[in-house]
Motif scaffolding. Structure first.
Motif, PDB file in Angstrom:
ATOM      1  N   ALA A  16     -70.738   7.821 102.733  1.00 20.61           N
ATOM      2  CA  ALA A  16     -71.383   7.368 101.500  1.00 20.61           C
ATOM      3  C   ALA A  16     -72.902   7.495 101.615  1.00 20.61           C
ATOM      4  N   MET A  17     -73.441   7.143 102.766  1.00 18.42           N
ATOM      5  CA  MET A  17     -74.873   7.236 102.997  1.00 18.42           C
ATOM      6  C   MET A  17     -75.335   8.691 102.855  1.00 18.42           C
ATOM      7  N   TRP A  18     -74.602   9.637 103.473  1.00 20.42           N
ATOM      8  CA  TRP A  18     -74.965  11.047 103.389  1.00 20.42           C
ATOM      9  C   TRP A  18     -74.858  11.589 101.972  1.00 20.42           C
ATOM     10  N   GLU A  19     -73.817  11.177 101.260  1.00 19.12           N
ATOM     11  CA  GLU A  19     -73.640  11.657  99.888  1.00 19.12           C
ATOM     12  C   GLU A  19     -74.791  11.204  98.990  1.00 19.12           C
ATOM     13  N   VAL A  20     -75.175   9.949  99.100  1.00 21.01           N
ATOM     14  CA  VAL A  20     -76.295   9.445  98.296  1.00 21.01           C
ATOM     15  C   VAL A  20     -77.583  10.155  98.708  1.00 21.01           C
ATOM     16  N   ARG A  21     -77.729  10.401 100.003  1.00 20.97           N
ATOM     17  CA  ARG A  21     -78.923  11.096 100.491  1.00 20.97           C
ATOM     18  C   ARG A  21     -79.006  12.506  99.897  1.00 20.97           C
ATOM     19  N   MET A  22     -77.900  13.206  99.818  1.00 21.16           N
ATOM     20  CA  MET A  22     -77.914  14.539  99.214  1.00 21.16           C
ATOM     21  C   MET A  22     -78.291  14.463  97.730  1.00 21.16           C
ATOM     22  N   TYR A  23     -77.789  13.451  97.042  1.00 23.61           N
ATOM     23  CA  TYR A  23     -78.157  13.255  95.636  1.00 23.61           C
ATOM     24  C   TYR A  23     -79.657  13.031  95.509  1.00 23.61           C
ATOM     25  N   MET A  24     -80.189  12.245  96.433  1.00 26.11           N
ATOM     26  CA  MET A  24     -81.616  11.925  96.391  1.00 26.11           C
ATOM     27  C   MET A  24     -82.494  13.143  96.673  1.00 26.11           C
ATOM     28  N   ASP A  25     -81.938  14.172  97.304  1.00 26.76           N
ATOM     29  CA  ASP A  25     -82.703  15.398  97.539  1.00 26.76           C
ATOM     30  C   ASP A  25     -83.158  16.037  96.226  1.00 26.76           C
ATOM     31  N   THR A  26     -82.383  15.850  95.177  1.00 23.65           N
ATOM     32  CA  THR A  26     -82.730  16.435  93.881  1.00 23.65           C
ATOM     33  C   THR A  26     -83.158  15.395  92.851  1.00 23.65           C
ATOM     34  N   HIS A  27     -83.066  14.118  93.196  1.00 26.47           N
ATOM     35  CA  HIS A  27     -83.441  13.037  92.278  1.00 26.47           C
ATOM     36  C   HIS A  27     -84.328  12.038  93.019  1.00 26.47           C
ATOM     37  N   LEU A  28     -85.511  12.500  93.382  1.00 22.42           N
ATOM     38  CA  LEU A  28     -86.394  11.730  94.252  1.00 22.42           C
ATOM     39  C   LEU A  28     -86.835  10.383  93.667  1.00 22.42           C
ATOM     40  N   ASP A  29     -86.957  10.314  92.364  1.00 26.05           N
ATOM     41  CA  ASP A  29     -87.501   9.109  91.732  1.00 26.05           C
ATOM     42  C   ASP A  29     -86.431   8.122  91.273  1.00 26.05           C
ATOM     43  N   ASN A  30     -85.196   8.328  91.645  1.00 23.09           N
ATOM     44  CA  ASN A  30     -84.106   7.465  91.199  1.00 23.09           C
ATOM     45  C   ASN A  30     -84.070   6.197  92.057  1.00 23.09           C
ATOM     46  N   ALA A  31     -84.566   5.094  91.496  1.00 22.98           N
ATOM     47  CA  ALA A  31     -84.648   3.829  92.230  1.00 22.98           C
ATOM     48  C   ALA A  31     -83.256   3.268  92.532  1.00 22.98           C
ATOM     49  N   GLU A  32     -82.318   3.474  91.622  1.00 24.33           N
ATOM     50  CA  GLU A  32     -80.962   2.972  91.837  1.00 24.33           C
ATOM     51  C   GLU A  32     -80.305   3.687  93.022  1.00 24.33           C
ATOM     52  N   ALA A  33     -80.524   4.986  93.121  1.00 21.39           N
ATOM     53  CA  ALA A  33     -79.977   5.748  94.248  1.00 21.39           C
ATOM     54  C   ALA A  33     -80.629   5.300  95.549  1.00 21.39           C
ATOM     55  N   ARG A  34     -81.908   5.000  95.510  1.00 20.80           N
ATOM     56  CA  ARG A  34     -82.619   4.525  96.702  1.00 20.80           C
ATOM     57  C   ARG A  34     -82.017   3.210  97.189  1.00 20.80           C
ATOM     58  N   LYS A  35     -81.745   2.302  96.273  1.00 23.08           N
ATOM     59  CA  LYS A  35     -81.131   1.017  96.650  1.00 23.08           C
ATOM     60  C   LYS A  35     -79.727   1.227  97.215  1.00 23.08           C
ATOM     61  N   LEU A  36     -78.982   2.125  96.599  1.00 20.72           N
ATOM     62  CA  LEU A  36     -77.633   2.409  97.068  1.00 20.72           C
ATOM     63  C   LEU A  36     -77.668   3.030  98.473  1.00 20.72           C
ATOM     64  N   TYR A  37     -78.622   3.921  98.697  1.00 18.75           N
ATOM     65  CA  TYR A  37     -78.775   4.521 100.016  1.00 18.75           C
ATOM     66  C   TYR A  37     -79.085   3.447 101.057  1.00 18.75           C
ATOM     67  N   GLU A  38     -80.014   2.576 100.741  1.00 12.96           N
ATOM     68  CA  GLU A  38     -80.378   1.507 101.678  1.00 12.96           C
ATOM     69  C   GLU A  38     -79.197   0.589 101.957  1.00 12.96           C
ATOM     70  N   LYS A  39     -78.380   0.327 100.949  1.00  8.13           N
ATOM     71  CA  LYS A  39     -77.188  -0.501 101.130  1.00  8.13           C
ATOM     72  C   LYS A  39     -76.228   0.155 102.125  1.00  8.13           C
ATOM     73  N   TYR A  40     -75.927   1.427 101.910  1.00  9.71           N
ATOM     74  CA  TYR A  40     -74.998   2.116 102.800  1.00  9.71           C
ATOM     75  C   TYR A  40     -75.596   2.335 104.185  1.00  9.71           C
ATOM     76  N   PHE A  41     -76.910   2.576 104.243  1.00  7.85           N
ATOM     77  CA  PHE A  41     -77.570   2.754 105.531  1.00  7.85           C
ATOM     78  C   PHE A  41     -77.478   1.470 106.357  1.00  7.85           C
ATOM     79  N   ASN A  42     -77.759   0.337 105.738  1.00  9.41           N
ATOM     80  CA  ASN A  42     -77.675  -0.947 106.442  1.00  9.41           C
ATOM     81  C   ASN A  42     -76.238  -1.270 106.832  1.00  9.41           C
ATOM     82  N   GLN A  43     -75.303  -0.957 105.957  1.00  9.12           N
ATOM     83  CA  GLN A  43     -73.887  -1.179 106.264  1.00  9.12           C
ATOM     84  C   GLN A  43     -73.467  -0.309 107.452  1.00  9.12           C
TER      85      GLN A  43
END
Length: 78
Positions: A16-43
């Motif tokens: 899940a962390m990697w998938e969100v990270r790939m999404y963020m590669d093309t959506h750098l300013d998406n704050a919701e994706a950033r929070k989701l990435y941090e959630k999965y990274f911490n998990q």
């Protein structure tokens, strides 16, 4: 939780962390994706730590050694 169950949870969080990270590669300013990435990274970090405390390291790291490579291999003995 068994070893296999915990390893599955680690893998799921990492995926899940990697998938969100790939999404963020093309959506750098998406704050919701950033929070989701941090959630999965911490998990992932928490689950990996739990697994390694119970069952040992998942990957080679600074606490592992390559000394075993210096030993003679079975075919080296004569």
């Amino acid at each position: 939780m068994t070893r296999e169950q915990l390893l599955l949870r680690v893998s799921q969080a990492q995926f899940a962390m990697w998938e969100v990270r790939m999404y963020m590669d093309t959506h750098l300013d998406n704050a919701e994706a950033r929070k989701l990435y941090e959630k999965y990274f911490n998990q992932f970090k928490m689950l990996k730590k739990e697994f390694e405390e119970k069952y040992g390291p998942l990957t080679l790291g600074e606490n592992n050694s390559d000394e075993w490579l210096k030993d003679p291999w079975p075919w080296d003995a004569e």
